[in-house]
Design a protein around this motif. Structure first.
Motif, PDB file in Angstrom:
ATOM      1  N   VAL A 107       0.837  -1.199   0.000  1.00 33.31           N
ATOM      2  CA  VAL A 107       0.000   0.000   0.000  1.00 33.31           C
ATOM      3  C   VAL A 107       0.872   1.250   0.000  1.00 33.31           C
ATOM      4  CG1 VAL A 107      -1.711   1.333   1.294  1.00 33.31           C
ATOM      5  CG2 VAL A 107      -1.923  -1.152   1.131  1.00 33.31           C
ATOM      6  N   GLU A 108       1.895   1.256   0.824  1.00 31.22           N
ATOM      7  CA  GLU A 108       2.719   2.447   0.926  1.00 31.22           C
ATOM      8  C   GLU A 108       3.565   2.663  -0.322  1.00 31.22           C
ATOM      9  OE1 GLU A 108       1.842   4.341   3.134  1.00 31.22           O
ATOM     10  OE2 GLU A 108       0.732   2.910   4.335  1.00 31.22           O
ATOM     11  N   LEU A 109       3.957   1.588  -0.986  1.00 28.52           N
ATOM     12  CA  LEU A 109       4.641   1.735  -2.268  1.00 28.52           C
ATOM     13  C   LEU A 109       3.713   2.370  -3.298  1.00 28.52           C
ATOM     14  CD1 LEU A 109       6.520  -1.676  -2.402  1.00 28.52           C
ATOM     15  CD2 LEU A 109       7.588   0.557  -2.361  1.00 28.52           C
ATOM     16  N   GLU A 110       2.454   1.949  -3.280  1.00 32.55           N
ATOM     17  CA  GLU A 110       1.486   2.543  -4.200  1.00 32.55           C
ATOM     18  C   GLU A 110       1.290   4.024  -3.887  1.00 32.55           C
ATOM     19  OE1 GLU A 110      -0.911   2.154  -7.545  1.00 32.55           O
ATOM     20  OE2 GLU A 110      -0.184   0.351  -6.514  1.00 32.55           O
ATOM     21  N   ARG A 111       1.225   4.359  -2.607  1.00 30.34           N
ATOM     22  CA  ARG A 111       1.112   5.762  -2.224  1.00 30.34           C
ATOM     23  C   ARG A 111       2.302   6.563  -2.739  1.00 30.34           C
ATOM     24  NH1 ARG A 111      -2.930   6.623   1.481  1.00 30.34           N
ATOM     25  NH2 ARG A 111      -3.570   4.823   2.765  1.00 30.34           N
ATOM     26  N   LEU A 112       3.462   5.953  -2.684  1.00 32.28           N
ATOM     27  CA  LEU A 112       4.665   6.636  -3.144  1.00 32.28           C
ATOM     28  C   LEU A 112       4.555   6.969  -4.627  1.00 32.28           C
ATOM     29  CD1 LEU A 112       7.426   7.473  -1.892  1.00 32.28           C
ATOM     30  CD2 LEU A 112       8.367   5.485  -3.039  1.00 32.28           C
ATOM     31  N   LEU A 113       3.971   6.056  -5.395  1.00 31.20           N
ATOM     32  CA  LEU A 113       3.813   6.312  -6.830  1.00 31.20           C
ATOM     33  C   LEU A 113       2.819   7.441  -7.106  1.00 31.20           C
ATOM     34  CD1 LEU A 113       3.879   2.748  -8.415  1.00 31.20           C
ATOM     35  CD2 LEU A 113       5.399   4.659  -8.942  1.00 31.20           C
ATOM     36  N   LEU A 114       2.003   7.793  -6.122  1.00 33.00           N
ATOM     37  CA  LEU A 114       1.092   8.922  -6.263  1.00 33.00           C
ATOM     38  C   LEU A 114       1.738  10.236  -5.846  1.00 33.00           C
ATOM     39  CD1 LEU A 114      -2.207   7.348  -4.832  1.00 33.00           C
ATOM     40  CD2 LEU A 114      -1.529   7.568  -7.231  1.00 33.00           C
ATOM     41  N   ASP A 115       2.914  10.171  -5.230  1.00 35.78           N
ATOM     42  CA  ASP A 115       3.622  11.360  -4.747  1.00 35.78           C
ATOM     43  C   ASP A 115       4.138  12.164  -5.940  1.00 35.78           C
ATOM     44  OD1 ASP A 115       5.477  13.206  -3.745  1.00 35.78           O
ATOM     45  OD2 ASP A 115       6.042  11.896  -2.096  1.00 35.78           O
ATOM     46  N   PRO A 116       3.762  13.433  -6.082  1.00 32.88           N
ATOM     47  CA  PRO A 116       4.227  14.227  -7.222  1.00 32.88           C
ATOM     48  C   PRO A 116       5.746  14.285  -7.331  1.00 32.88           C
ATOM     49  CG  PRO A 116       2.436  15.361  -6.104  1.00 32.88           C
ATOM     50  CD  PRO A 116       2.801  14.178  -5.244  1.00 32.88           C
ATOM     51  N   ALA A 117       6.443  14.292  -6.188  1.00 33.12           N
ATOM     52  CA  ALA A 117       7.897  14.363  -6.243  1.00 33.12           C
ATOM     53  C   ALA A 117       8.485  13.108  -6.876  1.00 33.12           C
ATOM     54  CB  ALA A 117       8.461  14.553  -4.834  1.00 33.12           C
ATOM     55  N   VAL A 118       7.901  11.958  -6.601  1.00 29.42           N
ATOM     56  CA  VAL A 118       8.373  10.708  -7.195  1.00 29.42           C
ATOM     57  C   VAL A 118       7.989  10.645  -8.668  1.00 29.42           C
ATOM     58  CG1 VAL A 118       8.176   8.196  -7.128  1.00 29.42           C
ATOM     59  CG2 VAL A 118       8.321   9.493  -4.995  1.00 29.42           C
ATOM     60  N   ARG A 119       6.768  11.028  -8.972  1.00 30.99           N
ATOM     61  CA  ARG A 119       6.310  10.985 -10.360  1.00 30.99           C
ATOM     62  C   ARG A 119       7.110  11.946 -11.239  1.00 30.99           C
ATOM     63  NH1 ARG A 119       1.352   8.470 -10.788  1.00 30.99           N
ATOM     64  NH2 ARG A 119       0.764   9.600 -12.678  1.00 30.99           N
ATOM     65  N   ALA A 120       7.634  13.011 -10.637  1.00 32.10           N
ATOM     66  CA  ALA A 120       8.420  13.970 -11.408  1.00 32.10           C
ATOM     67  C   ALA A 120       9.863  13.511 -11.612  1.00 32.10           C
ATOM     68  CB  ALA A 120       8.412  15.331 -10.699  1.00 32.10           C
ATOM     69  N   ASP A 121      10.223  12.418 -10.984  1.00 26.92           N
ATOM     70  CA  ASP A 121      11.599  11.918 -11.067  1.00 26.92           C
ATOM     71  C   ASP A 121      11.587  10.538 -11.716  1.00 26.92           C
ATOM     72  OD1 ASP A 121      14.132  10.934 -10.719  1.00 26.92           O
ATOM     73  OD2 ASP A 121      14.295  11.508  -8.617  1.00 26.92           O
ATOM     74  N   PRO A 122      11.903  10.425 -13.016  1.00 26.98           N
ATOM     75  CA  PRO A 122      11.853   9.132 -13.703  1.00 26.98           C
ATOM     76  C   PRO A 122      12.725   8.064 -13.059  1.00 26.98           C
ATOM     77  CG  PRO A 122      12.072  10.915 -15.292  1.00 26.98           C
ATOM     78  CD  PRO A 122      12.273  11.520 -13.938  1.00 26.98           C
ATOM     79  N   LEU A 123      13.837   8.462 -12.450  1.00 22.51           N
ATOM     80  CA  LEU A 123      14.715   7.475 -11.813  1.00 22.51           C
ATOM     81  C   LEU A 123      14.029   6.839 -10.611  1.00 22.51           C
ATOM     82  CD1 LEU A 123      18.178   9.282 -11.995  1.00 22.51           C
ATOM     83  CD2 LEU A 123      17.357   7.401 -13.407  1.00 22.51           C
ATOM     84  N   ARG A 124      13.409   7.674  -9.781  1.00 23.38           N
ATOM     85  CA  ARG A 124      12.748   7.154  -8.585  1.00 23.38           C
ATOM     86  C   ARG A 124      11.495   6.363  -8.955  1.00 23.38           C
ATOM     87  NH1 ARG A 124      12.137  12.052  -4.487  1.00 23.38           N
ATOM     88  NH2 ARG A 124      11.417  10.409  -3.094  1.00 23.38           N
ATOM     89  N   ALA A 125      10.732   6.895  -9.907  1.00 20.61           N
ATOM     90  CA  ALA A 125       9.530   6.168 -10.333  1.00 20.61           C
ATOM     91  C   ALA A 125       9.907   4.853 -11.002  1.00 20.61           C
ATOM     92  CB  ALA A 125       8.711   7.034 -11.288  1.00 20.61           C
ATOM     93  N   GLY A 126      10.966   4.877 -11.801  1.00 20.18           N
ATOM     94  CA  GLY A 126      11.393   3.674 -12.510  1.00 20.18           C
ATOM     95  C   GLY A 126      11.814   2.553 -11.584  1.00 20.18           C
ATOM     96  N   GLU A 127      12.329   2.901 -10.391  1.00 16.56           N
ATOM     97  CA  GLU A 127      12.725   1.876  -9.428  1.00 16.56           C
ATOM     98  C   GLU A 127      11.534   1.050  -8.957  1.00 16.56           C
ATOM     99  OE1 GLU A 127      14.585   4.035  -6.316  1.00 16.56           O
ATOM    100  OE2 GLU A 127      16.543   4.133  -7.297  1.00 16.56           O
ATOM    101  N   LEU A 128      10.349   1.639  -9.017  1.00 14.37           N
ATOM    102  CA  LEU A 128       9.161   0.968  -8.504  1.00 14.37           C
ATOM    103  C   LEU A 128       8.412   0.178  -9.571  1.00 14.37           C
ATOM    104  CD1 LEU A 128       7.770   3.826  -6.236  1.00 14.37           C
ATOM    105  CD2 LEU A 128       9.128   1.846  -5.541  1.00 14.37           C
TER     106      LEU A 128
END
Length: 331
Positions: A226-247
């Motif tokens: 659940v918390e990983l999914e929440r992270l993917l909704l975080d604008p800061a993560v979505r704005a960073d392809p490297l961080r989003a790509g890790e998930l």
């Protein structure tokens, strides 16, 4: 005079060797980390240490540059409600990263401060400097060496409350129980902290004969999803392809309401052009399908409207990654 500083966190593998840092200028910065932690732990610890490092200047306002919407919202929006509910979330579950959040709550008492969201990895000088130092600290722990803690803030008392020294780390006075330590070692948006350099990581604490994906308490593991999914909704993560790509799983696919199908690369490219916007979620179902697969269904809330969503998460090589996602706008 207002103190302007950037605060950032880093975790290699997320979770993995983790670092944190705040930065004012080349003569005023501080960093630390843990052998095993998460990005969000690092982001929170950077903010906490900045407040502690400037505690001897209580009348100086702090302006904190941060690329984590989670941290900003936690401190400026969510903490009062969590405190009223006994540090529990709206679903009744304990707030994660509770030790860090309680320490931040105490540190900001009586202080003047403002937060400013900045896009990560976008060339902002202070943010880049903090990010570099946080990543260097995580890399140092990966290499099993002491990170450069930096010069610190002039006039500050930088001793750790738990007696830890030399690496800019901070640990709780007591080790949390096993379930909380397992939660802390996953990529959560609000989980319990452990930071003992001698503390084994999540998977070394599990029975070798058990599948590590579900060897931890089932509730803890599913909450991680659940918390990983929440992270993917975080604008800061979505704005960073490297961080989003890790998930995202290498074979990730998404099917939209239009019937279009997008690959991992398609999604990462779309995220680069996406305007930052907050989003929240209401969990509907969360099911373990097999020894390394979990299915999450939820309702998302955003300025563009609500949607019903399903996500299939798979555990591989010690990390949960999103394998498939589908969303349908709710009428």
């Amino acid at each position: 005079m207002t103190i302007v500083a950037a605060a950032d966190g880093s975790a290699l593998g997320n979770p993995g060797p983790a670092g944190w840092a705040w930065y004012v200028d080349d003569n005023c910065w501080r960093a630390g980390g843990w052998p095993h932690g998460t990005n969000n732990m690092g982001e929170l610890m950077a903010v906490l240490d900045l407040f502690r490092s400037t505690a001897h200047l209580p009348d100086e306002p702090l302006h904190i540059l941060c690329d984590s919407q989670y941290v900003i919202n936690s401190v400026t929006k969510w903490m009062p409600g969590w405190k009223r509910k006994g540090w529990r979330k709206s679903d009744g579950k304990p707030v994660l990263n509770i030790d860090l959040l309680k320490d931040i709550d105490a540190a900001i008492s009586g202080r003047k401060y403002t937060f400013e969201w900045v896009k990560g990895h976008a060339g902002h000088d202070l943010n880049e400097a903090a990010d570099d130092r946080a990543r260097d600290a995580a890399t140092a722990y990966q290499a099993k060496r002491t990170p450069n803690a930096g010069p610190g803030f002039p006039g500050a008392n930088h001793s750790s409350p738990s007696g830890t020294s030399g690496a800019g780390t901070s640990a709780p006075a007591k080790k949390p129980p096993l379930a909380d330590r397992a939660t802390a070692a996953t990529l959560l948006d609000d989980g319990a902290l452990f930071a003992d350099p001698e503390q084994p990581d999540l998977f070394s604490m599990l029975d070798d004969e058990l599948d590590p994906a579900f060897a931890a308490p089932l509730e803890t593991v599913l909450e991680t999803v659940v918390e990983l999914e929440r992270l993917l909704l975080d604008p800061a993560v979505r704005a960073d392809p490297l961080r989003a790509g890790e998930l995202l799983h290498p074979d990730f696919e998404e099917i939209g309401a239009s019937g279009n199908r997008w690959s991992r690369q398609d999604v990462l490219e779309m995220l680069e052009d996406e305007e930052p916007a907050g989003s929240d979620m209401e969990v509907l179902t969360l099911t373990k399908l097999d020894t390394a697969t979990a299915l999450l269904t939820y309702r998302s809330f955003s300025p563009d409207g609500n949607a019903l969503r399903s996500s299939l998460w798979q555990h591989n090589n010690g990390q949960w990654r999103l394998r498939f996602h589908q969303g349908t706008p709710e009428s």
